[in-house]
Design a protein around this motif. Structure first.
Motif, PDB file in Angstrom:
ATOM      1  N   SER A 112       0.876  -1.174   0.000  1.00 50.31           N
ATOM      2  CA  SER A 112       0.000   0.000   0.000  1.00 50.31           C
ATOM      3  C   SER A 112       0.909   1.218   0.000  1.00 50.31           C
ATOM      4  CB  SER A 112      -0.905   0.014   1.240  1.00 50.31           C
ATOM      5  OG  SER A 112      -0.127   0.255   2.413  1.00 50.31           O
ATOM      6  N   SER A 113       0.361   2.382  -0.352  1.00 53.04           N
ATOM      7  CA  SER A 113       1.208   3.571  -0.413  1.00 53.04           C
ATOM      8  C   SER A 113       1.779   3.913   0.961  1.00 53.04           C
ATOM      9  CB  SER A 113       0.412   4.757  -0.974  1.00 53.04           C
ATOM     10  OG  SER A 113      -0.694   5.064  -0.136  1.00 53.04           O
ATOM     11  N   TRP A 131       3.467   6.338  -8.377  1.00 52.56           N
ATOM     12  CA  TRP A 131       2.597   5.302  -8.957  1.00 52.56           C
ATOM     13  C   TRP A 131       1.773   5.868 -10.105  1.00 52.56           C
ATOM     14  CZ3 TRP A 131       0.468   2.412  -4.002  1.00 52.56           C
ATOM     15  CH2 TRP A 131       1.512   1.659  -3.444  1.00 52.56           C
ATOM     16  N   ARG A 132       1.242   7.084  -9.911  1.00 47.99           N
ATOM     17  CA  ARG A 132       0.459   7.697 -10.982  1.00 47.99           C
ATOM     18  C   ARG A 132       1.327   7.965 -12.217  1.00 47.99           C
ATOM     19  NH1 ARG A 132      -2.008  10.532  -6.676  1.00 47.99           N
ATOM     20  NH2 ARG A 132      -0.612  12.334  -7.002  1.00 47.99           N
ATOM     21  N   GLN A 137      -0.253   0.067 -10.225  1.00 42.70           N
ATOM     22  CA  GLN A 137      -1.449  -0.064  -9.391  1.00 42.70           C
ATOM     23  C   GLN A 137      -1.377  -1.363  -8.587  1.00 42.70           C
ATOM     24  OE1 GLN A 137      -4.373   0.176 -12.572  1.00 42.70           O
ATOM     25  NE2 GLN A 137      -4.734   2.329 -12.150  1.00 42.70           N
ATOM     26  N   TRP A 139      -2.748  -2.359  -5.936  1.00 40.96           N
ATOM     27  CA  TRP A 139      -3.985  -2.828  -5.320  1.00 40.96           C
ATOM     28  C   TRP A 139      -4.872  -3.595  -6.306  1.00 40.96           C
ATOM     29  CZ3 TRP A 139      -2.699   2.085  -6.633  1.00 40.96           C
ATOM     30  CH2 TRP A 139      -3.463   2.727  -7.603  1.00 40.96           C
ATOM     31  N   ARG A 140      -4.510  -3.581  -7.586  1.00 40.97           N
ATOM     32  CA  ARG A 140      -5.312  -4.278  -8.598  1.00 40.97           C
ATOM     33  C   ARG A 140      -4.615  -5.565  -9.037  1.00 40.97           C
ATOM     34  NH1 ARG A 140      -7.099  -0.679 -13.504  1.00 40.97           N
ATOM     35  NH2 ARG A 140      -8.396  -2.532 -13.792  1.00 40.97           N
TER      36      ARG A 140
END
Length: 357
Positions: A112-113, A131-132, A137, A139-140
Motif C-alpha cells: 500500500s502507499s 505510482w500515478r 497499481q 492494489w489491482r
C-alpha cells in the motif's frame, strides 16, 4: 488619494499586440491572461487600486506584476522556477521497490502507499505520485489462463473462420449450458430505485434450488434456442440436441462447443454420427471464451438473473423463459471482429512472476 491616476506604464515596442492576445487567450494559463490585463490597464494610466478591482486581484499583486514587466518585459509575466529543495526521491526508485514483493515481516501480498512510504522513509503522497506517473497499481490484480491444447492454432482458426466467413446456406450455432443457476429469494422485499437512491436488497437470501440453462445462439441473427432442465448430464444434452434438430429442420448446422465431458460421451457421439447435417467444432482447451454464447450468458445474468428474486425453481425457469422470449423479439447479430492471427499473437505464453510455472 488612493484612486488618483498613476503614471502610465510604458510598453515596450510590439508588446501591445502580444499582451492583447495573452489577455484574450483561453488556451493559456488563466493567471497569465490576468497579468497581461494588469499591464494593459497600467499602460492606460489607471491606479493600482482600480486595476486590482477590475481584474480581481490585490493591490500588492498589481504592483508586483507592474514591476516584473518593467524589469523583464513579457517574459517577466511567466511563472519562474520557485526556490526550494529539489526532489530527493527518484520516482524510478519508488517504482522499483514497488515491483519487489514486501518482506515477510509485513505479512502482506502487495504494497500500500502508506506501507511502502514507511518502508522507504518518505511520505505516502510521494509514493502515490510515483505510482500515478508510471501507471503502477499494486492494489489491482487480474487473472489469466494459458491454453495447453496442442491443436490450439487449428481450433482457433476453425472457430474464428466460422464467425468471419460462415458456410453458405448453413447455420452457425454457439452451444453451451449455464449450470447451477440459483433460485435466490431475498429475506425482505427489495427497496425500489428512487431519485438519488439506487435499488437496494438484503445481503442474505433463501436458496430454493438450482436449474441449468441450455442455449444455442445463432450468430447470424442473435436468435437463441434454449431449454431449462434440472441437471446437465448427457441425457439433458441429447434432449437439447433433438430440440435443435426440430428447430432447424433440413438445415446444415455447425455447432461450436467447448470440451465439457457431456459433449463427448459415446451416446452423444453416436447421435451426432447418425445426424450428419450436424458438424461440431470444439473450442481449444481453456478457450471457451471463443464461444459467443458465453457473451449471451453474461447478458442474461446481468439483465435477468443476478438481481432477480425467485421464490422457487419453477419461478426462476419461468422468468428465464420470459427473458428469452423478449430477447428473441429484439435480438441482433453477434459480430466477431478479431482474426485468428490477432488472437494467436496474444495467446503466446507471457513471463509470469513465479519461475516454477
Amino acid at each position: 488619494m488612493a484612486n488618483r491616476p498613476a503614471a502610465a506604464l510604458g510598453l515596450r515596442d510590439g508588446d501591445f499586440e502580444a499582451l492583447n492576445r495573452l489577455s484574450r487567450s483561453s488556451a493559456g494559463r488563466a493567471g497569465l491572461a490576468q497579468r497581461a490585463r494588469i499591464v494593459l490597464l497600467a499602460a492606460e494610466g489607471l491606479s493600482n487600486t482600480v486595476i486590482a478591482e477590475r481584474v480581481g486581484a490585490t493591490r500588492t499583486t498589481v504592483i508586483g506584476w507592474r514591476s516584473r514587466y518593467e524589469s523583464a518585459g513579457i517574459a517577466g509575466l511567466h511563472d519562474q522556477d520557485r526556490p526550494g529543495r529539489p526532489r530527493r526521491v527518484d520516482h524510478r526508485d519508488i517504482v522499483a521497490a514497488t515491483l519487489v514483493a514486501p518482506p515477510k515481516k509485513y505479512g502482506v501480498t502487495h504494497w500500500s502507499s502508506r506501507l511502502l512510504a514507511g518502508h522507504l522513509g518518505i511520505g505516502n503522497a510521494t509514493v502515490a505520485r510515483a505510482w500515478r506517473e508510471y501507471g503502477v497499481q499494486p492494489w489491482r490484480s487480474g487473472t489469466f489462463k494459458f491454453s495447453t491444447d496442442p491443436e490450439l492454432v487449428a481450433k482457433v482458426t476453425d472457430v474464428v473462420g466460422l464467425y468471419l466467413a460462415p458456410p453458405e446456406n448453413a447455420v452457425v450455432l454457439c452451444v453451451d449450458e449455464k449450470s447451477q443457476i440459483q433460485a435466490l429469494d431475498r429475506t425482505a422485499p427489495m427497496l425500489p430505485m428512487q431519485p438519488h437512491q439506487i435499488e437496494r436488497r438484503t445481503h442474505d437470501y433463501t436458496r430454493h434450488g438450482t436449474t441449468t440453462l441450455f442455449a444455442a445462439l445463432e450468430t447470424a441473427t442473435g436468435q437463441v434456442t434454449a431449454a431449462v432442465k434440472p441437471r446437465h448430464r448427457r441425457q439433458e444434452f441429447l434432449s437439447f440436441l433433438r430440440q435443435i434438430d426440430r428447430t432447424y429442420p433440413g438445415k446444415e448446422l455447425h455447432l461450436i462447443m467447448d470440451n465439457y465431458a457431456t459433449h463427448k460421451t459415446p451416446e452423444v457421439k453416436a447421435w451426432l454420427a447418425a445426424h450428419p447435417r450436424f458438424t461440431v467444432h470444439f473450442t481449444p482447451t481453456s478457450g471457451s471464451w471463443l464461444n459467443l454464447v458465453e457473451v449471451w450468458f453474461g447478458i442474461i445474468d446481468r439483465q435477468a438473473i443476478r438481481r432477480g428474486v425467485f421464490t422457487s425453481v419453477k419461478d426462476l425457469n419461468q422468468k428465464i423463459r420470459q427473458f428469452i422470449t423478449g430477447w428473441n423479439d429484439r435480438c441482433h447479430p453477434f459480430v466477431w471482429t478479431k482474426t485468428p492471427e490477432q488472437i494467436l499473437a496474444k495467446a503466446n505464453r507471457l513471463t509470469t512472476s513465479e519461475t516454477r510455472h
